[in-house]
Design a protein around this motif. Structure first.
Motif, short mmCIF file in Angstrom:
data_model
loop_
_atom_site.label_atom_id
_atom_site.label_comp_id
_atom_site.label_asym_id
_atom_site.label_seq_id
_atom_site.Cartn_x
_atom_site.Cartn_y
_atom_site.Cartn_z
N GLU A 1 0.80 -1.12 -0.15
CA GLU A 1 0.21 0.01 -0.12
C GLU A 1 0.72 1.24 -0.15
O GLU A 1 0.59 2.50 -0.44
N ILE A 2 2.17 1.31 0.57
CA ILE A 2 2.78 2.17 0.67
C ILE A 2 3.87 2.29 -0.40
O ILE A 2 4.58 1.28 -0.57
N GLU A 3 4.09 3.47 -1.20
CA GLU A 3 5.24 3.60 -2.31
C GLU A 3 6.52 4.14 -1.79
O GLU A 3 7.57 3.88 -2.13
N GLU A 4 6.61 4.97 -0.55
CA GLU A 4 7.89 5.57 0.03
C GLU A 4 7.62 5.71 1.35
O GLU A 4 6.49 6.06 1.81
N VAL A 5 8.68 5.58 2.17
CA VAL A 5 8.83 5.85 3.47
C VAL A 5 10.13 6.87 3.74
O VAL A 5 11.21 6.34 3.06
N ARG A 6 9.95 7.85 4.61
CA ARG A 6 11.15 8.80 4.79
C ARG A 6 11.16 9.48 6.21
O ARG A 6 9.90 9.81 6.46
#
Length: 157
Positions: free
Chosen positions: A121-126
């Motif tokens: 579900e998540i494209e990017e984490v930062r």
């Protein structure tokens, strides 16, 4: 994990109309005191690791599950930082689904895990510094993200 069977069943009945959702969100800081944000697939705006409370779950269980699914991190919910709801916490997703969240925001500590979304579900984490927080989907008050301010009081809105 995408929407649960419970919320899918509700969506089948009401379509993309406004749905009230009890939810949780996590403020997670790394060793550099930066805050973790996620960006979902097909969305341009960032958010805290968050999600709906499922039937039978406590809010603390829910935030632990959501963070693990979205980030791969195992966390411990340490305290409630705020409770937010009302009309300004409405959002329309890119697929047209309308929601109004009642959200409990937890201060969380990383216990283990590797930063890697598991649910697709998540494209990017930062991680972002307090002074670099990106545009976010839910209009939480700015003081929620200031470490020295959120250690002593709970914010209600």
């Amino acid at each position: 994990m995408p929407m649960s069977e419970y919320y899918n069943n509700l969506r089948e009945k009401i379509g993309s109309d406004l749905l009230f959702i009890p939810s949780v969100a996590a403020i997670i800081r790394n060793e550099e005191n930066e805050i973790l944000f996620v960006r979902k697939n097909n969305e341009r705006i960032w958010g805290l690791p968050a999600g709906a409370i499922e039937m039978g779950e406590t809010p603390a269980e829910s935030v632990t599950r959501e963070v693990y699914e979205e980030t791969g991190l195992i966390i411990r919910a340490e305290k409630i930082l705020g409770v937010f709801g009302g009309e300004k916490y409405r959002y329309e997703y890119s697929n047209g689904h309308q929601v109004e969240y009642l959200t409990i925001v937890f201060k969380c500590k990383i216990v283990d895990g590797t930063l890697n979304g598991l649910d697709g579900e998540i494209e990017e984490v930062r991680f972002y510094r307090e002074d670099e927080i990106p545009e976010i989907t839910i209009p939480y008050p700015k003081e929620l993200f200031i470490k020295d301010l959120n250690t002593h009081k709970i914010i209600f809105e």
